[in-house]
Write a protein that holds these residues in place. Sequence first.
Motif, PDB file in Angstrom:
ATOM      1  N   ASN A 347      -0.786  -4.819  10.379  1.00  0.00           N
ATOM      2  CA  ASN A 347       0.107  -5.800   9.996  1.00  0.00           C
ATOM      3  C   ASN A 347       0.119  -5.878   8.407  1.00  0.00           C
ATOM      4  O   ASN A 347       0.978  -5.551   7.907  1.00  0.00           O
ATOM      5  N   ASN A 353       3.702 -14.202   9.791  1.00  0.00           N
ATOM      6  CA  ASN A 353       3.196 -15.400  10.804  1.00  0.00           C
ATOM      7  C   ASN A 353       2.465 -14.410  11.910  1.00  0.00           C
ATOM      8  O   ASN A 353       2.280 -15.216  13.113  1.00  0.00           O
ATOM      9  N   PRO A 355      -1.348 -11.869  13.048  1.00  0.00           N
ATOM     10  CA  PRO A 355      -2.535 -11.590  12.427  1.00  0.00           C
ATOM     11  C   PRO A 355      -2.545 -10.249  11.580  1.00  0.00           C
ATOM     12  O   PRO A 355      -1.863  -9.217  11.965  1.00  0.00           O
ATOM     13  N   ASP A 356      -3.144  -9.903  10.478  1.00  0.00           N
ATOM     14  CA  ASP A 356      -3.265  -9.027   9.886  1.00  0.00           C
ATOM     15  C   ASP A 356      -3.779  -7.866  10.245  1.00  0.00           C
ATOM     16  O   ASP A 356      -3.351  -6.518  10.047  1.00  0.00           O
ATOM     17  N   ASP A 357      -4.953  -7.968  11.139  1.00  0.00           N
ATOM     18  CA  ASP A 357      -5.517  -7.019  11.746  1.00  0.00           C
ATOM     19  C   ASP A 357      -4.631  -6.315  13.041  1.00  0.00           C
ATOM     20  O   ASP A 357      -5.469  -5.595  13.857  1.00  0.00           O
ATOM     21  N   ALA A 358      -3.448  -6.881  13.223  1.00  0.00           N
ATOM     22  CA  ALA A 358      -2.802  -6.597  14.767  1.00  0.00           C
ATOM     23  C   ALA A 358      -1.964  -5.289  14.258  1.00  0.00           C
ATOM     24  O   ALA A 358      -1.615  -5.140  13.107  1.00  0.00           O
ATOM     25  N   MET A 388       1.627 -11.999  20.755  1.00  0.00           N
ATOM     26  CA  MET A 388       0.294 -12.563  20.724  1.00  0.00           C
ATOM     27  C   MET A 388      -0.556 -12.002  22.200  1.00  0.00           C
ATOM     28  O   MET A 388      -1.461 -11.592  22.119  1.00  0.00           O
ATOM     29  N   THR A 392      -2.988  -8.755  22.251  1.00  0.00           N
ATOM     30  CA  THR A 392      -4.468  -9.433  22.748  1.00  0.00           C
ATOM     31  C   THR A 392      -4.754  -8.580  23.965  1.00  0.00           C
ATOM     32  O   THR A 392      -6.038  -8.119  23.822  1.00  0.00           O
TER      33      THR A 392
END
Length: 444
Positions: A347, A353, A355-358, A388, A392
């Motif tokens: 990301n 809004n 997470p950057d690592d998603a 989210m 996850t």
Amino acid sequence: MSDKKFSVVIAGGGSTFTPGFVISLCANQDKLPLRKLKLYDIDADRQKKIGDACAIIVKEKAPQVEFEYTTDPEEAFTDVDFVLGSIRVGKYEMRSQDEKIPLKYGVNGQETTGPGGMAYGLRSIPAIIEIIDFMEKYSPNAWMVNYSNTIAIVSEACRRFRPNSKVVNICDMPIDDMGRMAAIAGLKSFKDLDFTYYGLNHFGWWKSVTNKKTGEDLMPLLKDYVKKNGYYVGGDFDKETEASWVATFKKVADCYALDPTTLPNNYMQYYYFPKYEVENANPHYTRTDEILEYRQKIVFGECARIVKEGTAKGNLWESEVHSNYIIDICHAIAFNTHEKYLANIPNNGAICNFPDDAIVEVPCLFGSDGVQPLVVGEAGRFQLGLMMEQVTCEKLVVDAYEQKSYIKMLQAFTLNKTVPDATVAKKILDDMMVVNKPYWPDLK
């Protein structure tokens, strides 16, 4: 455009999609000029059936292109510019298990969503990593364009284990939906549309759709149509659409009703309406059975006919939209055009809004320096909650692979929106561990 010609290997050369893809490559020599085309597969018998027919297709349609097929990695990946990833680890036998085991416990059985998608993703990780390593060993300057599922999980594995590799993970499903939007709007192609899209793979939404030439906002027209008909177009457009896909495209109307400010990817039905999906599924005859009964028989039968007659004239395949899309992406990378297509990518602020690592699926600019994600703004509150939970699950699957952890895979199954509780999740996982023993790490 330069006079450069490219060498391409299709990893997964025994796929039933390969003949159509080869025809598309032959038909697009103005876009991606080839000097060499190779097929690579670990199943020699299956690939020979496809490869012998494709040799005739190439000879007739693009005789200037050198063609070969092989099971030897060094031969396959040496001297290539692009690796096109089209693998299915465990083939259709395992896809059938991905679909039928969850249905046995009243959970949606689908190859890329829910427990089936997570099982498939866990199988795919080591094979994709192996292909990346072959590419980097034998052709370190090559790019890999991967469209092997489960894309979200494979992309997360690439982010963790091969972060500097020249790999682009893509999916053509949104393009299919956009092709339908174009038809609804009276336009010829998805290329006539500009758009803002965000989400995860098989899990996203359009925030805007406009006429690329005129700038006209098409969302009001599309929303009015979709709330009644979904993405089903009908007529000649859908004359060859299979019944299961007709139902899928019509069901988008119910998905749209949950958030009329956006237009949903058609796969959202599996997460919005899991009970409906189970009630309308046959646990003894799933999508895999349809493919084995129809598509696979047709493809291998046609390949046998081509080989027997020594000619591909009158073959059943035409240049296909999903194949042309992949060729467009290769063209953008090869000629540094910075055209806009979708990619599954970390990301890093594209969705403000989130997470950057998603790993997210967002519009990107494609060039010889790779893909650059475009900022699409914030996810809506409803979408953010769904994303989210789903991202996850995908990260937990990669945790399970990395740590050889049973509990991480159980957590992934339990958290997934399609699974009702942890007891059901455990039953599905325990059954899946048995059939996936040749492919999964030994989960402890």
